[in-house]
Design a protein around this motif. Structure first.
Motif, PDB file in Angstrom:
ATOM      1  N   TRP A 193      39.054  43.848  27.674  1.00 50.59           N
ATOM      2  CA  TRP A 193      40.311  44.493  28.067  1.00 50.59           C
ATOM      3  C   TRP A 193      41.450  43.504  27.838  1.00 50.59           C
ATOM      4  O   TRP A 193      41.552  42.485  28.518  1.00 50.59           O
ATOM      5  CB  TRP A 193      40.231  44.887  29.534  1.00 50.59           C
ATOM      6  CG  TRP A 193      41.378  45.702  30.051  1.00 50.59           C
ATOM      7  CD1 TRP A 193      42.510  46.078  29.389  1.00 50.59           C
ATOM      8  CD2 TRP A 193      41.494  46.234  31.377  1.00 50.59           C
ATOM      9  NE1 TRP A 193      43.321  46.822  30.202  1.00 50.59           N
ATOM     10  CE2 TRP A 193      42.730  46.927  31.432  1.00 50.59           C
ATOM     11  CE3 TRP A 193      40.694  46.199  32.515  1.00 50.59           C
ATOM     12  CZ2 TRP A 193      43.169  47.570  32.580  1.00 50.59           C
ATOM     13  CZ3 TRP A 193      41.130  46.827  33.659  1.00 50.59           C
ATOM     14  CH2 TRP A 193      42.347  47.519  33.699  1.00 50.59           C
ATOM     15  N   ASN A 194      42.280  43.795  26.851  1.00 60.59           N
ATOM     16  CA  ASN A 194      43.450  42.970  26.562  1.00 60.59           C
ATOM     17  C   ASN A 194      44.583  43.408  27.483  1.00 60.59           C
ATOM     18  O   ASN A 194      45.199  44.449  27.281  1.00 60.59           O
ATOM     19  CB  ASN A 194      43.849  43.131  25.092  1.00 60.59           C
ATOM     20  CG  ASN A 194      44.982  42.186  24.693  1.00 60.59           C
ATOM     21  OD1 ASN A 194      45.595  41.532  25.534  1.00 60.59           O
ATOM     22  ND2 ASN A 194      45.267  42.121  23.405  1.00 60.59           N
ATOM     23  N   GLN A 195      44.871  42.597  28.486  1.00 60.14           N
ATOM     24  CA  GLN A 195      45.879  42.938  29.479  1.00 60.14           C
ATOM     25  C   GLN A 195      47.234  42.274  29.221  1.00 60.14           C
ATOM     26  O   GLN A 195      48.140  42.372  30.041  1.00 60.14           O
ATOM     27  CB  GLN A 195      45.377  42.566  30.877  1.00 60.14           C
ATOM     28  CG  GLN A 195      44.119  43.301  31.292  1.00 60.14           C
ATOM     29  CD  GLN A 195      43.696  42.987  32.716  1.00 60.14           C
ATOM     30  OE1 GLN A 195      44.203  42.075  33.348  1.00 60.14           O
ATOM     31  NE2 GLN A 195      42.744  43.748  33.219  1.00 60.14           N
ATOM     32  N   GLN A 196      47.366  41.616  28.072  1.00 56.65           N
ATOM     33  CA  GLN A 196      48.624  40.949  27.772  1.00 56.65           C
ATOM     34  C   GLN A 196      49.720  41.956  27.441  1.00 56.65           C
ATOM     35  O   GLN A 196      49.483  42.964  26.788  1.00 56.65           O
ATOM     36  CB  GLN A 196      48.446  39.976  26.603  1.00 56.65           C
ATOM     37  CG  GLN A 196      47.438  38.867  26.856  1.00 56.65           C
ATOM     38  CD  GLN A 196      47.951  37.816  27.841  1.00 56.65           C
ATOM     39  OE1 GLN A 196      48.826  38.081  28.650  1.00 56.65           O
ATOM     40  NE2 GLN A 196      47.395  36.616  27.771  1.00 56.65           N
ATOM     41  N   LEU A 253      30.344  50.987  27.670  1.00 56.89           N
ATOM     42  CA  LEU A 253      31.174  50.072  26.884  1.00 56.89           C
ATOM     43  C   LEU A 253      32.627  50.514  26.975  1.00 56.89           C
ATOM     44  O   LEU A 253      32.942  51.686  26.724  1.00 56.89           O
ATOM     45  CB  LEU A 253      30.726  50.073  25.419  1.00 56.89           C
ATOM     46  CG  LEU A 253      31.602  49.290  24.436  1.00 56.89           C
ATOM     47  CD1 LEU A 253      31.553  47.799  24.740  1.00 56.89           C
ATOM     48  CD2 LEU A 253      31.182  49.561  23.008  1.00 56.89           C
ATOM     49  N   LEU A 254      33.534  49.591  27.325  1.00 56.41           N
ATOM     50  CA  LEU A 254      34.959  49.889  27.393  1.00 56.41           C
ATOM     51  C   LEU A 254      35.742  48.836  26.626  1.00 56.41           C
ATOM     52  O   LEU A 254      35.647  47.643  26.913  1.00 56.41           O
ATOM     53  CB  LEU A 254      35.449  49.954  28.840  1.00 56.41           C
ATOM     54  CG  LEU A 254      36.921  50.345  29.029  1.00 56.41           C
ATOM     55  CD1 LEU A 254      37.109  51.196  30.277  1.00 56.41           C
ATOM     56  CD2 LEU A 254      37.832  49.114  29.119  1.00 56.41           C
ATOM     57  N   LEU A 255      36.491  49.293  25.622  1.00 53.94           N
ATOM     58  CA  LEU A 255      37.457  48.466  24.911  1.00 53.94           C
ATOM     59  C   LEU A 255      38.831  49.025  25.216  1.00 53.94           C
ATOM     60  O   LEU A 255      39.061  50.225  25.073  1.00 53.94           O
ATOM     61  CB  LEU A 255      37.212  48.495  23.395  1.00 53.94           C
ATOM     62  CG  LEU A 255      35.820  48.108  22.905  1.00 53.94           C
ATOM     63  CD1 LEU A 255      35.746  48.239  21.395  1.00 53.94           C
ATOM     64  CD2 LEU A 255      35.458  46.701  23.345  1.00 53.94           C
ATOM     65  N   CYS A 256      39.779  48.169  25.627  1.00 47.80           N
ATOM     66  CA  CYS A 256      41.062  48.695  26.063  1.00 47.80           C
ATOM     67  C   CYS A 256      42.160  47.662  25.892  1.00 47.80           C
ATOM     68  O   CYS A 256      41.934  46.464  26.050  1.00 47.80           O
ATOM     69  CB  CYS A 256      40.990  49.129  27.529  1.00 47.80           C
ATOM     70  SG  CYS A 256      42.356  50.183  28.065  1.00 47.80           S
ATOM     71  N   GLY A 257      43.359  48.153  25.557  1.00 47.34           N
ATOM     72  CA  GLY A 257      44.552  47.327  25.558  1.00 47.34           C
ATOM     73  C   GLY A 257      45.307  47.491  26.862  1.00 47.34           C
ATOM     74  O   GLY A 257      44.849  48.172  27.789  1.00 47.34           O
TER      75      GLY A 257
END
Length: 358
Positions: free
Chosen positions: A155-158, A186-190
């Motif tokens: 998880w890209n939280q930037q 599976l979780l991919l997230c911005g």
């Protein structure tokens, strides 16, 4: 000077993890009661021969990755709600992490925040046997609905839209029919739209078994087998294993990112109220199902075109079992849709507003 270290005890592993000269660690024995380990930059830990096991202390997390780390041929055990593998937030660049041939009890939780500005994660042949993500307080949110994180989450939280993390995942699987993982798979997230990007050339998944443990009647919490979230671009996504979801509000495949080519070659099955085989809320180029989607439960849907664009979608067959369930629901149009062997719907109509069945 970088050297090899043979690791036979927990104490040796702890000492090596703080030694800048210990670049390549080879685990010879199975280890018990290990405290959390923060790896040195560019340090590798590889299980000897056909692999070795590490059991961390109860209540502790496992491996904290820093920069350019490798974990290979290992069975890693922490408590089901603890992190078996996670990321240090102080480094500016993760470089490339290699996670290969891992059996996990616990979570893989790689959150991109703090000082991190770039990195690449290469994960292959990872199976998460037992884990629970239900207790995690941070959940991606869209359309007023919280998504339970995955037992494998990147998880890209930037908030900087220029920070893009590269991710390649091949042969990921989780749970079993006897013991599904708890939460999403599976979780991919911005971060959110136009912020915190993730880019994948390839993602491939084997068997995924999940159970949400969401109580019936809660409308604003969901879980999924595979989640492609905000600002995620996947060029090739291949689900070659079964996806089976056992809880309420569970979606086998959920997209609110961009997937250029998506192949689903095994059976999709959901059990529970308001379940779905596929929900699309963003962009898919071409997606092909070569086996059936079958749902069991009131209000369940085979395919829900909620929003976004799908240029081409092909189904083998869709079956639903449950009152107020439907095979296909459109909120917006699909450019091209085809179905080889039809749809079958088993269940009655009900007044959704006055019913407590859903």
């Amino acid at each position: 000077m970088a050297v090899f270290r043979i690791i036979t005890t927990a104490e040796e592993l702890v000492n090596a993890s703080t030694d800048k000269t210990a670049r390549y660690l080879v685990l010879r024995n199975d280890l018990q009661d290990v405290p959390s380990i923060k790896m040195m930059p560019f340090q590798s830990l590889i299980g000897e021969f056909d692999g070795r096991s590490i059991r961390f202390q109860s209540g502790s997390d496992g491996f904290c990755l820093t920069k350019g780390n490798e974990l290979k041929n290992l069975s890693i055990t922490v408590d089901p709600d603890k992190r078996a593998v996670y990321q240090d937030e102080e480094v500016e660049s993760m470089n490339t992490h290699h996670l290969t041939r891992l059996k996990i009890q616990g979570l893989i939780s790689i959150l991109i925040r703090g000082n991190i500005k770039k990195g690449h994660i290469d994960a292959s042949f990872i199976h998460i046997e037992n884990a629970s993500a239900m207790q995690l307080p941070e959940r991606p949110n869209r359309y007023g609905v919280d998504m339970i994180p995955g037992v494998f989450t990147i998880w890209n939280q930037q908030e900087d839209p220029n920070i893009e993390i590269e991710v390649d995942i091949t042969h990921f699987s989780c749970g079993s029919a006897e013991q599904p993982i708890i939460g999403s798979g599976l979780l991919l997230c911005g971060k959110e739209e136009k912020l915190g990007k993730i880019k994948s050339i390839v993602v491939s998944c084997g068997d995924i078994y999940t159970k949400s443990e969401i109580e019936r009647g809660i409308p604003n919490v969901i879980a999924a087998g595979v989640v492609i979230g905000y600002e995620v671009l996947v060029k090739n996504l291949n689900n070659y294993g079964r996806i089976t979801c056992y809880g309420n509000n569970e979606i086998a495949l959920y997209n609110w990112g961009t997937v250029e080519r998506w192949s689903v070659t095994e059976r999709i099955e959901t059990h529970g109220g308001n379940g779905s085989g596929l929900v699309n809320a963003a962009n898919i180029g071409k997606i092909t199902f070569t086996k059936e989607i079958e749902t069991f439960g009131p209000g369940a849907r085979g395919f829900y075109m909620f929003a976004g664009v799908i240029k081409d979608i092909h189904f083998e067959r869709i079956l639903t079992h449950g009152n107020a369930a439907c095979a296909i629901q459109f909120n917006t149009y699909v450019d091209r849709i085809s179905i080889s062997n039809g749809i079958e719907v088993f269940g009655n109509t009900i007044d959704v507003k006055s019913s407590n069945e859903i």
